[in-house]
Design a protein around this motif. Structure first.
Motif, PDB file in Angstrom:
ATOM      1  N   LEU B  37      78.880 -43.994  33.468  1.00 35.45           N
ATOM      2  CA  LEU B  37      78.939 -45.137  32.527  1.00 35.45           C
ATOM      3  C   LEU B  37      79.156 -46.412  33.245  1.00 35.45           C
ATOM      4  O   LEU B  37      79.554 -46.402  34.498  1.00 35.45           O
ATOM      5  N   GLY B  38      78.956 -47.500  32.853  1.00 32.34           N
ATOM      6  CA  GLY B  38      78.804 -48.715  33.482  1.00 32.34           C
ATOM      7  C   GLY B  38      78.134 -49.781  32.726  1.00 32.34           C
ATOM      8  O   GLY B  38      76.995 -49.395  32.034  1.00 32.34           O
ATOM      9  N   SER B  39      78.304 -51.121  32.828  1.00 31.01           N
ATOM     10  CA  SER B  39      77.740 -51.979  32.060  1.00 31.01           C
ATOM     11  C   SER B  39      76.367 -52.301  32.821  1.00 31.01           C
ATOM     12  O   SER B  39      76.175 -51.888  33.844  1.00 31.01           O
ATOM     13  N   ASN B  40      75.407 -53.167  32.244  1.00 33.50           N
ATOM     14  CA  ASN B  40      74.178 -53.558  32.873  1.00 33.50           C
ATOM     15  C   ASN B  40      74.466 -54.095  34.300  1.00 33.50           C
ATOM     16  O   ASN B  40      75.198 -54.903  34.105  1.00 33.50           O
ATOM     17  N   GLY B  41      73.820 -53.647  35.129  1.00 36.33           N
ATOM     18  CA  GLY B  41      73.862 -54.110  36.591  1.00 36.33           C
ATOM     19  C   GLY B  41      75.013 -53.625  37.483  1.00 36.33           C
ATOM     20  O   GLY B  41      75.186 -53.795  38.300  1.00 36.33           O
ATOM     21  N   ALA B  42      75.762 -52.447  36.865  1.00 35.34           N
ATOM     22  CA  ALA B  42      76.805 -51.907  37.487  1.00 35.34           C
ATOM     23  C   ALA B  42      76.524 -51.064  38.511  1.00 35.34           C
ATOM     24  O   ALA B  42      77.152 -50.582  39.427  1.00 35.34           O
ATOM     25  N   GLY B  43      75.359 -50.643  38.625  1.00 32.22           N
ATOM     26  CA  GLY B  43      74.577 -49.789  39.593  1.00 32.22           C
ATOM     27  C   GLY B  43      74.207 -48.373  39.551  1.00 32.22           C
ATOM     28  O   GLY B  43      73.952 -47.407  40.267  1.00 32.22           O
ATOM     29  N   LYS B  44      74.277 -47.985  38.213  1.00 34.58           N
ATOM     30  CA  LYS B  44      73.996 -46.492  37.744  1.00 34.58           C
ATOM     31  C   LYS B  44      72.445 -46.167  38.086  1.00 34.58           C
ATOM     32  O   LYS B  44      72.356 -45.330  38.607  1.00 34.58           O
ATOM     33  N   THR B  45      71.520 -47.020  37.561  1.00 33.52           N
ATOM     34  CA  THR B  45      70.216 -46.914  37.922  1.00 33.52           C
ATOM     35  C   THR B  45      69.918 -46.983  39.279  1.00 33.52           C
ATOM     36  O   THR B  45      69.130 -46.033  39.799  1.00 33.52           O
ATOM     37  N   THR B  46      70.439 -47.795  40.252  1.00 34.62           N
ATOM     38  CA  THR B  46      70.558 -47.612  41.714  1.00 34.62           C
ATOM     39  C   THR B  46      70.824 -46.368  42.111  1.00 34.62           C
ATOM     40  O   THR B  46      70.263 -45.676  42.941  1.00 34.62           O
ATOM     41  N   ALA B  47      72.109 -46.044  41.785  1.00 30.80           N
ATOM     42  CA  ALA B  47      72.689 -44.676  42.326  1.00 30.80           C
ATOM     43  C   ALA B  47      71.507 -43.306  41.978  1.00 30.80           C
ATOM     44  O   ALA B  47      71.250 -42.607  42.687  1.00 30.80           O
ATOM     45  N   ILE B  48      71.161 -43.845  40.694  1.00 33.29           N
ATOM     46  CA  ILE B  48      70.113 -42.440  40.216  1.00 33.29           C
ATOM     47  C   ILE B  48      68.962 -42.558  41.072  1.00 33.29           C
ATOM     48  O   ILE B  48      68.366 -41.446  41.529  1.00 33.29           O
ATOM     49  N   GLY B  49      68.587 -43.793  41.168  1.00 34.97           N
ATOM     50  CA  GLY B  49      67.174 -43.721  42.057  1.00 34.97           C
ATOM     51  C   GLY B  49      67.274 -43.401  43.414  1.00 34.97           C
ATOM     52  O   GLY B  49      66.564 -42.776  43.915  1.00 34.97           O
ATOM     53  N   ILE B  50      68.434 -43.548  43.901  1.00 35.20           N
ATOM     54  CA  ILE B  50      68.720 -42.974  45.320  1.00 35.20           C
ATOM     55  C   ILE B  50      68.778 -41.649  45.395  1.00 35.20           C
ATOM     56  O   ILE B  50      68.251 -40.821  46.324  1.00 35.20           O
ATOM     57  N   LEU B 191      74.554 -37.751  32.951  1.00 34.73           N
ATOM     58  CA  LEU B 191      73.737 -38.659  31.922  1.00 34.73           C
ATOM     59  C   LEU B 191      74.481 -40.161  31.924  1.00 34.73           C
ATOM     60  O   LEU B 191      75.468 -40.332  32.260  1.00 34.73           O
ATOM     61  N   THR B 192      73.295 -41.010  31.743  1.00 34.80           N
ATOM     62  CA  THR B 192      73.786 -42.588  31.711  1.00 34.80           C
ATOM     63  C   THR B 192      73.550 -43.005  30.264  1.00 34.80           C
ATOM     64  O   THR B 192      72.363 -42.412  29.710  1.00 34.80           O
ATOM     65  N   THR B 193      74.391 -43.645  29.444  1.00 37.49           N
ATOM     66  CA  THR B 193      73.986 -43.823  28.346  1.00 37.49           C
ATOM     67  C   THR B 193      74.653 -45.215  27.685  1.00 37.49           C
ATOM     68  O   THR B 193      75.972 -45.743  28.388  1.00 37.49           O
ATOM     69  N   HIS B 194      74.159 -45.994  26.879  1.00 42.50           N
ATOM     70  CA  HIS B 194      74.785 -47.025  26.215  1.00 42.50           C
ATOM     71  C   HIS B 194      75.621 -46.611  25.079  1.00 42.50           C
ATOM     72  O   HIS B 194      76.393 -47.233  24.614  1.00 42.50           O
ATOM     73  N   TYR B 195      75.055 -45.498  24.546  1.00 40.59           N
ATOM     74  CA  TYR B 195      75.742 -44.908  23.589  1.00 40.59           C
ATOM     75  C   TYR B 195      76.936 -44.262  23.675  1.00 40.59           C
ATOM     76  O   TYR B 195      76.813 -43.076  24.144  1.00 40.59           O
ATOM     77  N   LEU B 196      78.324 -44.711  23.834  1.00 33.12           N
ATOM     78  CA  LEU B 196      79.580 -44.128  24.182  1.00 33.12           C
ATOM     79  C   LEU B 196      79.882 -42.944  23.463  1.00 33.12           C
ATOM     80  O   LEU B 196      80.475 -42.069  23.957  1.00 33.12           O
ATOM     81  N   GLU B 197      79.386 -42.951  22.303  1.00 33.65           N
ATOM     82  CA  GLU B 197      79.667 -41.887  21.304  1.00 33.65           C
ATOM     83  C   GLU B 197      79.202 -40.606  21.923  1.00 33.65           C
ATOM     84  O   GLU B 197      79.584 -39.544  21.672  1.00 33.65           O
ATOM     85  N   GLU B 198      77.874 -40.734  22.430  1.00 42.06           N
ATOM     86  CA  GLU B 198      76.859 -39.837  22.987  1.00 42.06           C
ATOM     87  C   GLU B 198      77.643 -39.029  24.227  1.00 42.06           C
ATOM     88  O   GLU B 198      77.571 -37.959  24.249  1.00 42.06           O
ATOM     89  N   ALA B 207      82.574 -40.754  35.133  1.00 37.65           N
ATOM     90  CA  ALA B 207      82.739 -41.636  36.097  1.00 37.65           C
ATOM     91  C   ALA B 207      82.381 -43.036  35.601  1.00 37.65           C
ATOM     92  O   ALA B 207      81.246 -43.244  34.687  1.00 37.65           O
ATOM     93  N   ILE B 208      83.279 -44.017  36.021  1.00 40.12           N
ATOM     94  CA  ILE B 208      82.689 -45.476  35.331  1.00 40.12           C
ATOM     95  C   ILE B 208      82.406 -46.334  36.604  1.00 40.12           C
ATOM     96  O   ILE B 208      83.456 -46.472  37.279  1.00 40.12           O
ATOM     97  N   LEU B 209      81.299 -46.854  36.256  1.00 41.42           N
ATOM     98  CA  LEU B 209      80.782 -47.734  37.635  1.00 41.42           C
ATOM     99  C   LEU B 209      81.100 -49.319  37.016  1.00 41.42           C
ATOM    100  O   LEU B 209      80.796 -49.684  36.011  1.00 41.42           O
ATOM    101  N   ASN B 210      81.627 -50.121  37.903  1.00 46.04           N
ATOM    102  CA  ASN B 210      81.522 -51.370  37.645  1.00 46.04           C
ATOM    103  C   ASN B 210      81.354 -52.387  38.759  1.00 46.04           C
ATOM    104  O   ASN B 210      81.870 -52.147  39.789  1.00 46.04           O
ATOM    105  N   GLU B 211      80.292 -53.080  38.703  1.00 42.46           N
ATOM    106  CA  GLU B 211      79.778 -54.159  40.136  1.00 42.46           C
ATOM    107  C   GLU B 211      79.692 -53.122  41.338  1.00 42.46           C
ATOM    108  O   GLU B 211      80.232 -53.689  42.269  1.00 42.46           O
ATOM    109  N   GLY B 212      79.055 -51.875  41.140  1.00 44.60           N
ATOM    110  CA  GLY B 212      78.846 -51.261  42.465  1.00 44.60           C
ATOM    111  C   GLY B 212      80.032 -50.452  42.909  1.00 44.60           C
ATOM    112  O   GLY B 212      79.956 -49.785  43.827  1.00 44.60           O
ATOM    113  N   GLU B 213      81.008 -50.180  41.950  1.00 41.56           N
ATOM    114  CA  GLU B 213      82.235 -49.563  42.739  1.00 41.56           C
ATOM    115  C   GLU B 213      82.630 -48.557  41.380  1.00 41.56           C
ATOM    116  O   GLU B 213      82.618 -48.887  40.272  1.00 41.56           O
TER     117      GLU B 213
END
Lengths: 252, 305
Positions: B37-50, B191-198, B207-213
């Protein structure tokens, strides 16, 4: 790897077949117009070129021009669109070696060149009777030309960032080179200086060899032409593979 | 326990000098259902992409089931199924063809791919649309198509980037059930999701990512145990009294019929309801004002931390 290669090629063939009105039909119309205007109307006044009726003389050039433009535009559009709609990621997340991706897209261009070339050949048979002098030379020249321009289209697609980038090269580079490569004339009729300039144009060797295979006349040595084409194919293949593996404009 | 995904000191700096990942370490166990999990721009999609080979990393290492991504690129790709956040298929291809082609890229021949695609199309309720162009699908259907495509080669690890965004509630529940089934059969799911109940209802570890950490990596149970308080909304069909005593708990009268109650860890809801009852308040409905995970997430990703 064979399954992956086959999948890439079949997908590409299905893609251009679905839009046959845009991909296969226009060259037939263009060829008909060329034959009517250059061959039928003007050809009678021009007479013969290298001892052959002008209408017959221009047929190899017209067919090869079609092969060049279609092989090029197929690869450039197919790969650029897959970048544009991100479907290239389907391949990037799959265990497909880069050389298979390159070979697949190049083969797609060659198949389209062949299909459209055959359609144009059939169209020309309605206007003039001819026999192919050497099927071997004709086919080898077709194959090398189609591979070369498929690879060139692939490099264009890698660098292209917009639809404008896809059309600039065919319009401003490919088309003038094709017309100046002896498609409608023999370079013998040019002043010596322009004959030498024409020999720097790789399309001249393709058209000349294709004409040799078709009509049995040429102004250059066949093996020189084949060597020029092979060297260019090797260079373009190495560049394409390097760009793809490095992920230029594909991976950040 | 075998490790499905191991990320060490993963760094990514884009050409514009944006440090999307600042050296993250992550471990996902085999068979886990893991939330990233992480807010927009936290680095989730970048990590997945790599991890999936869509992006180059700047530094660090990625291992999938013990295989190093740098030395076993294609073997690693065989093990992963990715459902990305953005639609990334050719909209002018028929749906069935998209699945069969994807199987082909994984070296699966057409007859075998057809069997697997039939199963997935039925499971994703796309069977009737199988011959339609992908562009004709609704947003939710497109997501289901991408899920089917991610599963076509039967991967060991399934990575889902926002799998149920834009999917209606009914279908979302059926996708959840299917994902649980896949996980129970041994598939590792990230899983990454914005639905936290999910994430809360599906995942065992997080794991929670915030600003690349990575700011937190633990089990869902442990994380939720850290919630110090809950905010509840109590609703009454009758009009609430103007003054409610707040000795045992803090509350705020929102309107004539609703009351917001802050429930500390040492007080349970029964005590609150009994206390309110003695004050003449009858509670007809109770609902959570905020998802528990959401409370923690906001706390962990707050700018001042």
């Amino acid at each position: 790897m064979w399954v992956a290669y086959k999948t890439i090629v079949i997908r590409d063939v299905l893609r251009f077949s679905r839009i046959w009105v845009q991909t296969i039909f226009p060259p037939i119309i263009t060829t008909t117009l060329y034959l009517l205007i250059f061959g039928g109307l003007m050809g009678e006044r021009i007479g013969q070129m290298q001892g052959i009726d002008y209408l017959q003389y221009i047929i190899p050039g017209i067919i090869l021009m079609t092969v060049i433009t279609n092989a090029y535009s197929n690869t450039v559009m197919s790969f650029f669109l897959s970048k544009f709609n991100h479907s290239i990621e389907e391949l990037l997340v799959s265990p497909v070696p880069y050389w298979v991706i390159l070979l697949g897209y190049t083969s797609g261009g060659v198949v389209r060149g062949f299909v459209v070339g055959c359609c144009v050949l059939i169209t020309t048979s309605f206007f003039v009777e001819f026999e192919i002098d050497s099927i071997g030379i004709t086919f080898v020249t077709f194959l090398l030309t189609a591979i070369l321009f498929s690879l060139a289209g692939f490099i264009n697609a890698i660098y292209a960032k917009s639809f404008d980038d896809v059309t600039i090269v065919p319009t401003f580079i490919l088309m003038p080179m094709t017309y100046l490569g002896g498609m409608f004339y023999s370079i013998d009729i040019l002043p010596e200086f322009w004959q030498d300039v024409s020999r720097f144009n790789p399309i001249y060797y393709m058209v000349d060899s294709f004409r040799l295979g078709f009509l049995g006349v040429s102004t250059s040595d066949f093996w020189t032409s084949v060597s020029v084409l092979l060297i260019m194919i090797i260079i373009l293949a190495i560049v394409s593979f390097y760009l793809l593996k490095k992920g230029v404009n594909i991976k950040t | 326990m075998q490790v499905a995904l191991s990320i060490k000191n993963l760094q990514k700096t884009y050409a514009n000098q944006l440090h999307a990942l600042k050296g993250i370490d992550l471990q996902v166990e085999k068979g886990d259902f893991f939330a990233l999990l992480g807010s927009n721009g936290a680095g989730k999609t970048t990590a997945i992409g790599i991890v999936c080979g869509l992006l180059h990393k700047t530094k660090g290492s990625v291992e999938i089931l013990g295989l190093d991504q740098d030395t076993h690129e294609n073997e690693v790709k065989r093990l992963i199924g990715l459902m990305p956040q953005e639609f990334n298929f050719n909209p002018f291809e028929p749906i069935e063809e998209i699945l069969i082609n994807q199987a082909g890229f994984h070296g699966i021949n057409k007859s075998m791919a057809k069997v697997q695609s039939d199963i997935l199309l039925k499971k994703m309720e796309l069977w009737d649309k199988r011959l339609d162009m992908a562009k004709s699908l609704s947003g939710g259907m497109k997501r289901r198509l991408m899920l089917a495509r991610a599963l076509i080669h039967q991967p060991k690890i399934l990575i889902l980037d926002e799998p149920t965004a834009g999917v209606d509630v009914e279908i979302r529940r059926s996708i959840w059930a299917y994902l649980k089934e896949l996980n129970s059969e041994g598939m590792t799911i990230i899983l990454t999701t914005h639905y936290l109940e999910e994430a809360e209802s599906l995942c065992r570890n997080i794991a929670i990512l915030n600003e690349g950490e990575v700011v937190e990596q633990t089990s869902m149970k442990k994380l939720l145990a850290n919630v110090s308080h809950q905010v509840l909304i109590l609703e009454s069909l009758s009009v609430l009294p103007k003054n409610i005593t707040q000795e045992k708990f803090a509350c705020e009268r929102l309107d004539d019929h609703s009351l917001q109650v802050v429930l500390e860890a040492d007080i349970n809801i029964t005590d609150v309801l009994q206390d309110l009852s003695t004050q003449g308040v009858s509670v007809d409905y109770v609902r959570s004002a905020q998802n528990r995970l959401e409370t923690l997430f906001l706390c962990l990703t707050a700018k001042d931390n």
